[in-house]
Scaffold this motif. Structure first.
Motif, short mmCIF file in Angstrom:
data_model
loop_
_atom_site.label_atom_id
_atom_site.label_comp_id
_atom_site.label_asym_id
_atom_site.label_seq_id
_atom_site.Cartn_x
_atom_site.Cartn_y
_atom_site.Cartn_z
N ILE A 162 0.86 -1.18 0.00
CA ILE A 162 0.00 0.00 0.00
C ILE A 162 0.89 1.23 0.00
O ILE A 162 1.76 1.38 0.88
N GLY A 163 0.69 2.10 -0.99
CA GLY A 163 1.46 3.34 -1.06
C GLY A 163 0.57 4.48 -1.50
O GLY A 163 0.17 4.56 -2.66
N PHE A 164 0.24 5.37 -0.58
CA PHE A 164 -0.60 6.52 -0.88
C PHE A 164 0.25 7.79 -0.91
O PHE A 164 1.26 7.90 -0.19
N ILE A 165 -0.19 8.75 -1.69
CA ILE A 165 0.54 10.00 -1.81
C ILE A 165 0.56 10.74 -0.47
O ILE A 165 -0.43 10.79 0.25
N HIS A 166 1.75 11.23 -0.12
CA HIS A 166 1.98 12.02 1.09
C HIS A 166 1.66 11.26 2.39
O HIS A 166 1.42 11.89 3.43
N SER A 167 1.73 9.96 2.37
CA SER A 167 1.46 9.20 3.60
C SER A 167 2.57 9.37 4.62
O SER A 167 2.37 9.08 5.80
N TYR A 168 3.75 9.86 4.20
CA TYR A 168 4.81 10.11 5.16
C TYR A 168 4.44 11.25 6.11
O TYR A 168 4.99 11.37 7.21
N MET A 169 3.49 12.12 5.69
CA MET A 169 3.02 13.20 6.55
C MET A 169 1.82 12.77 7.40
O MET A 169 1.62 13.29 8.50
N ASN A 170 1.02 11.85 6.87
CA ASN A 170 -0.17 11.39 7.58
C ASN A 170 -0.47 9.98 7.10
O ASN A 170 -0.84 9.77 5.95
#
Length: 692
Positions: A162-170
């Motif tokens: 699973i890889g969502f955009i900007h998940s490193y922030m939220n």
């Protein structure tokens, strides 16, 4: 938990040999065993039996086993992982195929990009959007995830990424998606916010895909290894060395197997750093050559250089950007496909080439007599007299010179009208020049002069080539430590329990928020220390690093930060630290542009006592050679009667004039005519250039 460490064992599975090193209260026993591709754990078990018998102990006496392996790397290179589904944000389904706009070979009209690890039909997009600031812009489409789960269940998938955009922030959307999928599926699920919580979606998505891709295979292997170890009586904790050079539990390794990529070479760099510290050498280049590859690593102030990403499976061997990016902390090194088993061949332009294809352990070089018919570097070394056919691997493997001669003549000599020995010299010199070029480029890219370093050579094949490499690089001193043939496995025994946690959070220094920074760093410290505490109850050391840049720049530089809570008054200190570091890299700082944070790193590791220190001794008393044989000397271009000296017969202070070959069970050190060798106080061999 804390364990006794009186008897520890390191095991390194390589492409050709599996190396095992046993430390019994300070006494070292080692073995090299051919790697078993069908059952990799079998070579470890065979090696344990050999060293346990030599040490006079049983497997049940071992307190700890430390393991590194290339299995995860090989699974990625050979595409032998599980069928994996990627679930990503709508509109970003093709990120791992589109890559970046970087064209690594600008003028190649037939440029071949690496195939994505997951084909398009196995990539699923779902609505839901997090902003670059971590705010929810669009809710996650949970109903769509239920449908996707049913599609995955109907097919033969083995893992999910699973890889969502900007998940490193939220990471809320990724975690919620995992919860929904787990209701329908009994498959391992990797999320990018846990595997690689860093900005740049191409690298982050590739990393989580790689983790999921190898996870079932590695979990199965590690489980099988633990079972078989217990069956032989070794019911002790097993730890894995990761690519950053620290130890983690088997459970952590099974959940994040992408951290094991490059774990074997990391052990070698740790081994070299320990030798550098013992001899107080602040500038070192480590040279690790095994059966499949050769690795070069720069070590400064007793610390190997590190990076936050690297590439595997490059389609163009030396071209940065042509491989699969893996965004995790790693010991930085340059690697080329030149090991003892690398195949020699002649290209369409009539040039001798070597590698990257390797004969491995099955069938191996032609001289092994195991069915291999193509010439390898080991065959060339044998024809040049560097190896004793009756005493290779301590006499365990009989080498067949006639097979080497036939293979080299057929595939190289006959095509270039060269005699077998001349062809063998051509093969070795091409390999040595390739390694020298790679070392020069790596040093220049880091702003270093390679000739100012001391070389530390280890691995089964490196001592055979180190002197010639020093000649080409202008290096005057080279250390060959005891146990050099199994250096990476010994390095495992030196590795601390350690883990590096990273997180991206872009913030302008002018908007410095110390409370938010302290909260994030405390989370990273808790994460990193949690992994370390799984193996030790001792003192933990921490290093905090901020990766910073001028606003608008594409990449950032590492800046060391104090390990404490920050206040608003620290902004000036941070600015000064960044500018000082920037000037170190680029000559001067730039006045005017805004400065910003991009990523933060917390590295935690247990405290280890420093080993005994030794002074370099370049003088010594000459010793006579007990035997000689003809060995080709590349500096003179012909065979020379060469001293053959068993390493165990030498004592500290002894000096052997080159040309010479110092022989031992796991390797041989070739001392070319421009060098002498001096035995150091701890038994390490020092190759010193004549007249220096």
């Amino acid at each position: 938990m804390t364990t006794g460490q009186d008897i520890r064992l390191g095991a390194d599975i390589g492409g050709t040999f599996t190396d095992v090193a046993l430390d019994v209260r300070g006494s070292l026993f080692s073995a090299k065993v051919l790697t078993n591709y069908a059952a990799p754990e079998q070579a470890i078990l065979d090696g344990i039996e050999i060293v346990s018998r030599e040490a006079g102990i049983s497997a049940s006496d071992i307190d700890m086993i430390i393991h590194g392996t290339t299995l995860a790397t090989n699974a990625l290179i050979e595409r032998r992982g599980a069928r994996t589904a990627l679930i990503t944000t709508e509109g970003f389904r093709d990120v791992i195929e589109m890559r970046t706009e970087n064209r690594f070979e600008q003028y190649d009209l037939n440029l071949k990009l690496p195939r994505p690890l997951i084909p398009r039909e196995d990539r699923f997009a779902v609505k839901g959007r997090i902003s670059a600031q971590g705010k929810e812009l669009q809710p996650l489409d949970e109903a769509a995830l239920d449908v996707i789960a049913k599609e995955i269940a109907a097919q033969d998938f083995g893992a999910i990424a699973i890889g969502f955009i900007h998940s490193y922030m939220n990471d809320a959307h990724e975690k919620r998606a995992r919860e929904i999928l787990q209701r329908h599926l009994d498959l391992p699920i990797s999320i990018s916010a846990e595997v690689s919580p860093q900005m740049r979606e191409f690298e982050r998505f590739n990393t989580v895909c790689a983790n999921a891709y190898v996870r079932p295979q590695m979990a199965d292997y590690l489980g099988r290894l633990q079972v078989r170890l217990k069956e032989m009586g070794a019911d002790c904790p097993v730890y894995m060395i990761h690519s950053g050079g620290g130890l983690v539990s088997v459970e952590t390794a099974a959940e994040f197997p992408v951290r094991l990529v490059e774990s074997g070479p990391a052990g070698g760099a740790i081994f070299a750093a320990d030798i550098a510290r013992r001899f107080d050498l602040t500038r070192v280049v480590s040279y690790d050559m095994g059966g499949t590859t050769a690795k070069i690593c720069l070590i400064e102030e007793f610390q190997p250089q590190t990076a936050r990403s690297f590439e595997v499976a490059r389609t163009y061997r030396f071209c940065k950007g042509s491989g699969m990016p893996i965004s995790i902390p790693v010991i930085e090194m340059i690697e080329i496909g030149a090991g003892g088993g690398s195949i020699a061949w002649v290209d369409a332009m009539g040039r001798i080439q070597a590698g990257p294809e390797s004969a491995g352990s099955e069938p191996g070089p032609a001289c092994y007599g195991r069915g291999g018919g193509r010439p390898a570097i080991t065959d060339a070394d044998l024809l040049l007299g560097k190896l004793d056919p009756d005493n290779f691997a301590g006499g365990k493997i009989k080498l067949h010179a006639e097979a080497s001669t036939a293979a080299i003549t057929r595939d190289v000599g006959s095509k270039l009208n060269l005699e077998p020995q001349a062809a063998a010299f051509g093969i070795c010199d091409v390999v040595d020049e390739n390694m020298a070029n790679a070392a020069r480029v790596h040093a220049v890219e880091n702003g270093k002069n390679i000739g100012e370093n001391t070389m530390i050579a280890f691995g089964g094949a490196a001592p055979l080539h180190a002197a010639r490499l020093c000649e080409k690089l202008g290096v005057d001193l080279c250390l060959i430590p005891q146990g050099a043939g199994v250096g990476s496995a010994i390095g495992f025994l030196k590795a601390p329990f350690g883990y590096e946690a990273v997180a991206s959070q872009i913030q302008r220094l002018s908007q410095f928020d110390p409370a938010a920074l302290n909260a994030m760093l405390n989370d990273l410290k808790t994460t990193a220390e949690g992994f370390v505490r799984a193996g030790t109850g001792g003192e933990i050391l921490r290093e905090v690093t901020a990766f910073m840049r001028y606003a608008g720049q594409g990449w950032e530089i590492p800046v060391a930060m104090p390990d404490r809570d920050f206040t608003s008054e620290d902004a000036a200190m941070i600015e000064a630290a960044f500018k000082s570091r920037y000037a170190q890299f680029f000559g001067r700082a730039v006045e005017g542009p805004e400065i910003e944070f991009v990523t933060f790193s917390v590295k935690a590791q247990d405290s280890r006592p420093e080993g005994e220190r030794h002074a370099i001794q370049t003088g010594g008393k000459p010793v006579p050679a007990p035997a000689t044989r003809a060995v080709f000397d590349p500096a003179l271009g012909c065979e020379q009667e060469t001293a053959i000296v068993p390493r165990e017969t030498l004592s500290p202070g002894d000096r052997v004039a080159g040309p010479a070959v110092i022989v031992e069970a796991e390797t041989s050190t070739v001392v070319t005519s421009p060098f002498d060798v001096v035995v150091q106080s701890d038994g390490t061999l020092l190759l010193v250039r004549k007249g220096k």
